[in-house]
Design an enzyme around this catalytic site. Sequence first.
Site: not given
Lengths: 416, 389
Positions: A180-182
């Site tokens: 999700a961060d990427a």
Amino acid sequence: MTELPLEGLRIISLSQVYAGPYAGKLLADMGAEVIKIESAVRSGRGGRQPQPGAVYPDGQPGETPYNRSAYYNELNRNKYAVGLNLSGEQGREIFRKLVRISDVVLENFSPRVMANFGLDYPTLKQIKPEIIMVSISAYGQTGPYRDYVSFGRGIEAMSGLSQVTGYEDGQPLGPGIAYADATAGLHAAFATLVALRCRRRTGKGQHIDLSLRESLIPLLGEHLLDYSMNGRSPQRRGNRDSSAMFQGCYHCRGDDAWIAIAICDDGEWRAFCHALDNPPWTTEERFATSSRRQQNQRDLDRNIERWTTGHQPDQAMCILQQAGIRAGAVRSADELTRDPHLWERGFFEMVTHPEAGTHAHPGISWKLSRTPGRIRMPAPCFAEHNDYVFGELLGMSKEELAKLAEEGVIARLPLQ
Amino acid sequence: MKDCPLSGLRVLDLGRYVSGPYCTKLLADFGAEVIKIESPNGGDISRRCGPFPGDAPDPEKSGLFLHLNTNKKSITLDWQSEAGVEILQKLILQADVLVENYDPGVLDCPSLHELNPSLVLASISYFGQDGPYRDYKGADIVAQALSGIMKLTGLPDREPLKIAGPQAEYQAGLNAAVATMTALYFRDETGLGQRIDVSVIEVLTSILEGALLSYSYDRALRKRDGARHRMLHPSTILPCKNGYVHIDAGADWETFARFLEIPDVVGYGPEEARRKADEVDAHLIPWLASREAEEIFHRAQEWRLPFAMVLGADQLPADPQLRARAFFVDTDHPIAGRLAYPGAPFKMSESTWRAGRAPLLGEHNQEIYCGLLGYTTQDLRQLKDMGVI
């Protein structure tokens, strides 16, 4: 020297951990001058004590663990770093001066923080009307969950991704990386460039409100349309997935050695059988058509695995690919750092960090023919660019800097 | 007044399935004019992938296609035929960007740049445009395997697992969109176009969360560990009364322990919890089993603990946060009807994201061939008879 596509663009980054720094990495790799503002108290890279679970060169945190973490150093190459305390007015005044000479402010605090600093978008806009501010948060700057906290893993759960990522007979697991961060970082880099193009035409800046959750859900769009069409929600299907292909992950010779194979149609099935030297089971009626292969997938898996366990993953991949079959060895980090294809393409770059030594880094994510970009400098040490940013860019004198350092406005070392 | 930030940009979409189309969807939804070039023989393959209403295949009702092609114009063109190449060249003369995901070598790129030196040409392929594996065949699962993602996903005693859905393809499209905007920034400064080479595998290898440099630093290999986090415990998924929750001690073990009020758990510190994860889970499971996901989630958030619920696609449209932010958009389509689509991936204060629908196959032939390129209706009929469009 080759030109860089984003040369001349200055970005102030108030972001920590992964999503914001990943956006900054993409833009810095392409030539933007990304200046990280870090506090002596919570730098986002750990303090003077080693962080549990962090990875240091040869396992040694050393005297300056905050300059030696693999996680930080991989994400923050090509960036500048200054130590600045934003909790007091003096630090904020310096920040405002930086905003005046910058194009973009990138931050991933909880939504209240920038307002508490007196540095929210309406304020920054008064200082510099054409500033572009990119705010990354878990749930967005508005709505009932705006102050809820989450890491990427929680967002993967809240977006429907963890629910479908797992074995058919097991519980939801979710991705083994910070997916999700990427994804948020990539969308944030895209948003920044879209806003810049808009500014080129209109002269106006703007505020971007990017929620990790809302930037992940579009990557599951077909699941949501399935719900809208049919009122159902997809289930976990392991490596089978919802695609029309026959596919799986099979054990090979060796410890934790695996290969992924996908067979798309009858032509590929025939080529696959041929590559295996047509063992008797390949002619069985129950595997003759695509739908029969789907029906008898477990039996087919067992037969395929009988073949793959006789080969090492790269060997099996080579045999299958030569027959035109979609197959790939399941690589681990050590195998990736030896991967002949990635080296041949120049994916890895050797980078020397003054406090962490010389190592192979994953390089630029994609290749631009005219302006390829490269790792120009290693991740910055804490406060490494105080003199450049405060002195050269803002024109502050040495005396002034020394006084501000003494007063704790400018930091040269993490506090604890 | 708000405008679309990418209006005035013309994009040719020779993308098929997911990666190319997600890239051009991002551009189209923010205002670019995207002309999707589809094969006269059935169009984009994603039209044949589901989900379909009632599982009845229909090229105008594929959920995957409808989602990935919003706001685009569709023309049919066999661009590999002799007459087709000529038309493609005319389109390229009027385009800013071309996005394609054919196998390397299929499209003759140097000649495209001779034609239009300011063209930004984004090519997506599994293995990249050169290197020893260039002509290897890919699939989403193959890319997730070779990139290192699968080795880190799944349980330690079972086969490596892919992330669900065509995530490798989505990531490639997303990266191609960032690269395209980067190349456009450079072109707006200098007038020069260029070729972008996006490898699906490399963009995934770029998001291994430090795993590569970590290996280089201390030769330690990270192992896959199911839903658990490698550095702290619990940051994991466990069952509760009515489903599953993501429970997370975050960086604050004391608050976590006080919140739970389970005497047996208070005694563990973060270090010990990490070492004895199974033991900790055994204490948590009965506590969770007597509570519902919503209660656990909202109460933990009151304590500022980063808990979450494991939601399915069916639970998202009614989610209060997504509703408050008007995330989903209902959009009409002449054949598929009114459906709820995921909305903007981010909100812009001064610019508009467009809700819109996917085109019917060849819906914009008249507009593009006659309006933009100046063909007559008679020419169109002839090209159609020849099978070119």
